[in-house]
Design a protein around this motif. Sequence first.
Motif, PDB file in Angstrom:
ATOM      1  N   LEU A 343       0.810  -1.204   0.000  1.00  0.00           N
ATOM      2  CA  LEU A 343       0.000   0.000   0.000  1.00  0.00           C
ATOM      3  C   LEU A 343       0.850   1.264   0.000  1.00  0.00           C
ATOM      4  CD1 LEU A 343      -2.733  -0.885   2.589  1.00  0.00           C
ATOM      5  CD2 LEU A 343      -2.854  -1.003   0.146  1.00  0.00           C
ATOM      6  N   GLY A 359       3.097  11.901  19.284  1.00  0.00           N
ATOM      7  CA  GLY A 359       1.761  11.321  19.290  1.00  0.00           C
ATOM      8  C   GLY A 359       1.283  10.942  17.915  1.00  0.00           C
ATOM      9  N   SER A 361       1.113   8.767  14.881  1.00  0.00           N
ATOM     10  CA  SER A 361       1.579   7.422  14.555  1.00  0.00           C
ATOM     11  C   SER A 361       0.812   6.942  13.341  1.00  0.00           C
ATOM     12  CB  SER A 361       1.348   6.472  15.733  1.00  0.00           C
ATOM     13  OG  SER A 361      -0.033   6.292  15.906  1.00  0.00           O
ATOM     14  N   HIS A 363      -0.346   3.409  11.263  1.00  0.00           N
ATOM     15  CA  HIS A 363      -0.428   1.963  11.080  1.00  0.00           C
ATOM     16  C   HIS A 363      -0.979   1.694   9.697  1.00  0.00           C
ATOM     17  CE1 HIS A 363       0.243   0.847  15.248  1.00  0.00           C
ATOM     18  NE2 HIS A 363      -0.507   1.857  15.590  1.00  0.00           N
ATOM     19  N   VAL A 365      -2.834  -1.281   7.446  1.00  0.00           N
ATOM     20  CA  VAL A 365      -3.517  -2.562   7.598  1.00  0.00           C
ATOM     21  C   VAL A 365      -3.735  -3.163   6.215  1.00  0.00           C
ATOM     22  CG1 VAL A 365      -5.674  -3.596   8.306  1.00  0.00           C
ATOM     23  CG2 VAL A 365      -4.630  -1.871   9.714  1.00  0.00           C
TER      24      VAL A 365
ATOM     25  N   LEU B 165      -3.715  11.733   4.582  1.00  0.00           N
ATOM     26  CA  LEU B 165      -2.947  11.025   5.607  1.00  0.00           C
ATOM     27  C   LEU B 165      -1.712  11.807   5.982  1.00  0.00           C
ATOM     28  CD1 LEU B 165      -2.750   8.315   7.113  1.00  0.00           C
ATOM     29  CD2 LEU B 165      -1.308   7.533   5.270  1.00  0.00           C
ATOM     30  N   SER B 174      -3.072  10.070  15.439  1.00  0.00           N
ATOM     31  CA  SER B 174      -2.748   8.657  15.203  1.00  0.00           C
ATOM     32  C   SER B 174      -3.655   8.143  14.110  1.00  0.00           C
ATOM     33  CB  SER B 174      -2.999   7.781  16.416  1.00  0.00           C
ATOM     34  OG  SER B 174      -2.928   8.492  17.563  1.00  0.00           O
ATOM     35  N   CYS B 175      -3.040   7.657  13.059  1.00  0.00           N
ATOM     36  CA  CYS B 175      -3.815   7.262  11.901  1.00  0.00           C
ATOM     37  C   CYS B 175      -3.568   5.812  11.527  1.00  0.00           C
ATOM     38  CB  CYS B 175      -3.434   8.113  10.686  1.00  0.00           C
ATOM     39  SG  CYS B 175      -3.651   9.834  10.978  1.00  0.00           S
ATOM     40  N   THR B 176      -4.575   5.222  10.912  1.00  0.00           N
ATOM     41  CA  THR B 176      -4.425   3.908  10.295  1.00  0.00           C
ATOM     42  C   THR B 176      -4.772   4.076   8.830  1.00  0.00           C
ATOM     43  OG1 THR B 176      -5.214   2.924  12.343  1.00  0.00           O
ATOM     44  CG2 THR B 176      -5.167   1.516  10.437  1.00  0.00           C
ATOM     45  N   TYR B 177      -4.013   3.442   7.978  1.00  0.00           N
ATOM     46  CA  TYR B 177      -4.234   3.608   6.536  1.00  0.00           C
ATOM     47  C   TYR B 177      -4.552   2.264   5.933  1.00  0.00           C
ATOM     48  CZ  TYR B 177      -3.106   4.679   1.672  1.00  0.00           C
ATOM     49  OH  TYR B 177      -3.155   4.841   0.312  1.00  0.00           O
ATOM     50  N   THR B 178      -5.567   2.227   5.082  1.00  0.00           N
ATOM     51  CA  THR B 178      -5.873   0.958   4.436  1.00  0.00           C
ATOM     52  C   THR B 178      -6.554   1.232   3.102  1.00  0.00           C
ATOM     53  OG1 THR B 178      -6.998  -1.138   4.712  1.00  0.00           O
ATOM     54  CG2 THR B 178      -8.084   0.762   5.598  1.00  0.00           C
ATOM     55  N   ILE B 186     -11.776  -3.543   8.816  1.00  0.00           N
ATOM     56  CA  ILE B 186     -11.482  -2.477   9.765  1.00  0.00           C
ATOM     57  C   ILE B 186     -12.752  -1.929  10.391  1.00  0.00           C
ATOM     58  CG2 ILE B 186     -11.549  -0.469   8.248  1.00  0.00           C
ATOM     59  CD1 ILE B 186      -8.616  -1.197  10.425  1.00  0.00           C
TER      60      ILE B 186
END
Lengths: 415, 320
Positions: A343, A359, A361, A363, A365, B165, B174-178, B186
């Motif tokens: 990705l 702070g 961050s 991730h 998935v 993002l 604080s992020c999550t990317y998908t 998710i």
Amino acid sequence: MPDVHILVNEFVNQLKKRKIEGSQATAKQTAELLRSVISQQRVPQTNQATALINAVRAVGEKLIAANPVELAVGNIARRVLHIIREEDLSLATAAIADLELSAVSDDEDDVERDDYPVLSAAAVAAAARSTLRPPSLQTLLEDAPISAAIPHTSSSGGDSEGKSRSVDKGSRGRKLKHDVIEAVNELIQDISTCYEQIAEQAVEHIHQNEVILTLGSSKTVLEFLCAAKEKKRSFKVFVAEGAPRYQGHLLAKELAARGLQTTVITDSAVFAMISRVNMVIVGAHAVMANGGVIAPVGLNMVALAAQRHAVPFVVLAGSHKLCPLYPHNPEVLLNELRSPSELLDFGEFSDCMDSASGGGSLHVVNPTFDYVPPKLVSLFITDTGGHNPSYMYRLIADYYSADDLVVKRRPVTGS
Amino acid sequence: MVGLQYLSGDISGGNARCIAMLQAFQDAIRDYTVPSEKTLVRDLTAKISSYVSFLIECRPLSISMGNAIRFLKSQIAKLPLTLSESESKSSLQSDIENFIYEKIILADKAIVEHAVTKIRDGDVLLTYGSSSAVEMILLHAYELGKQFRVVVVDSRPRLRGKLLLRRLVEKGLSCTYTHINAVSYIMQEVTRVFLGASSVLSNGTVYSGVGTACVAMVAHSFHVPVIVCCEAFKFHERVQLDSICSNELGDPDAISKVSGREDVNDLDAWANTENLQLLNLIYDATPSDYVSMIVTDYGMIPPTSVPVVVRKYSREQVWI
């Protein structure tokens, strides 16, 4: 024995490193490996079946632990165990038939000896006969007291015969291995030809001028669609590309090369396009006992969209994909997360991570599989025909035994 | 020049495009002089129309841009004939200025005020693509000190989520990317979904970037509330049932090439292969039952109240 160990370890390594992809290839290799294990396993004079079962169990446990998400491995291990039990039972039936004839002839001797072995042999015979007969009320009523004795007698049946016919035993032992290996060969054959049998049914389901939607790539789907094309059905296919592996591109190229009208769309356009689609046909990674499907990621979204627009959602699956387990929390337990580099490039976000004022961050998935609940699936097409999701549990009884659900070595007890 | 920027994709995003277009019109009006025999009103209207057709050639108009153009034309039509040329020009320019300020900038502030009340500590918020309104909401909530996580869902071919993002991570969230296929995976963790819109149609359908409908559908099946943030000037009295009747087609080559993944090149020769086509939709229509609430500068309304706002809004326009 040594080189079987080497083969097993090699295969375990391949599974751990995810070098083998695709349930068909994995299933075939597992079956071939177990066949080697069986042929090289030295069986004792008594309890051959138990020895074989333990050997297969030991290997199966290792293989399943190497890649628990690849359910085909466990499926094939359980199929082989079921084959061993079945062959053992059918041999016992044949032997008991002989034994009964001889028991009738020298009655007095048998009556003086303990009743138990003869009784148990007769019980085994009755049970074997009843499993071979179609179920009816009579057999159900007969079965009840006898079935409790079966697990004991199936192994001690060997014992009782051992007392009376030592010569037969030796040949019977060889015969068991021989039969089992033959049956495993048949299994391997079935796995290899599952595509043809599924593709034969294509003509019944695809009509003229239909529009089909699929996502990602599956060899079963490819063969299915091409079989319909061979029978002169003309139809169009929408292929969603299946990010982040983009296997939809491959499938589209193949289909176009074989002469089908293909359009490639992005996965996000699935909801937009599905109102113009007649049928969704997809492959599966595994089919669980409740009829739920472990499918490549994105197919739950497609199934929901299909339900909203009342479009049939058809899943093609070979019988080696049918798993006797129930999916508990499948999104987490039966799923694998792949590398995030598919990705985001590894260095892409490092500059803004450095400047983040504490702070911040990130991730990423990237799951491999999706779980589609059985209520979203309209039809399963397997090599044995078309089935409802609510019927899948019944097929499990054909292929698997209840004792094998947990493939773990049982601690050696008195039996 | 703005047209060329549209064409190359430098300006993207509904608000940015609209503002750029209006500012370009401002410049055009400033530099405009009336030819001798013609009246200001008719000539200027004709000039504007010609600019608009040029812009359409570069890239089809979004619905909000259509609304803005209609507003401008109605302002031109209402100019009293007694005004001199320079006075008319300055009045038009100030009208455009007001429009941009009230309908876009102030509206965004109002939306942020309303929407931030819906974010609580411990929330996991999901957003799709890159919407300016949603970005402002998230940043404002972060400044207010609320504790939450953001999930950014992205999709091909534009991969606009990466830009959002980047901006969020730089600010410290604080992020999550998908990617959009993983949205079922998710969605179990998500508490709220915030989506932006290109436009909201009169039957409550949300017309937005392709993939929004998928995200809203999955959220609905997992019982997660979907909140759409949209300025009122983007509402339209058109109705649409699905995404095919009226949509925009993008460049098909964008599908065959995957940026950053040189190994995916099976479709390089797609133009030469017969039987193979690539379809790149830009928009899609989300049915109103997937949307829980729409946040606008007029307040927070359910999707069923959209035609009421459209009516009120068009009446308001007449009175300006």
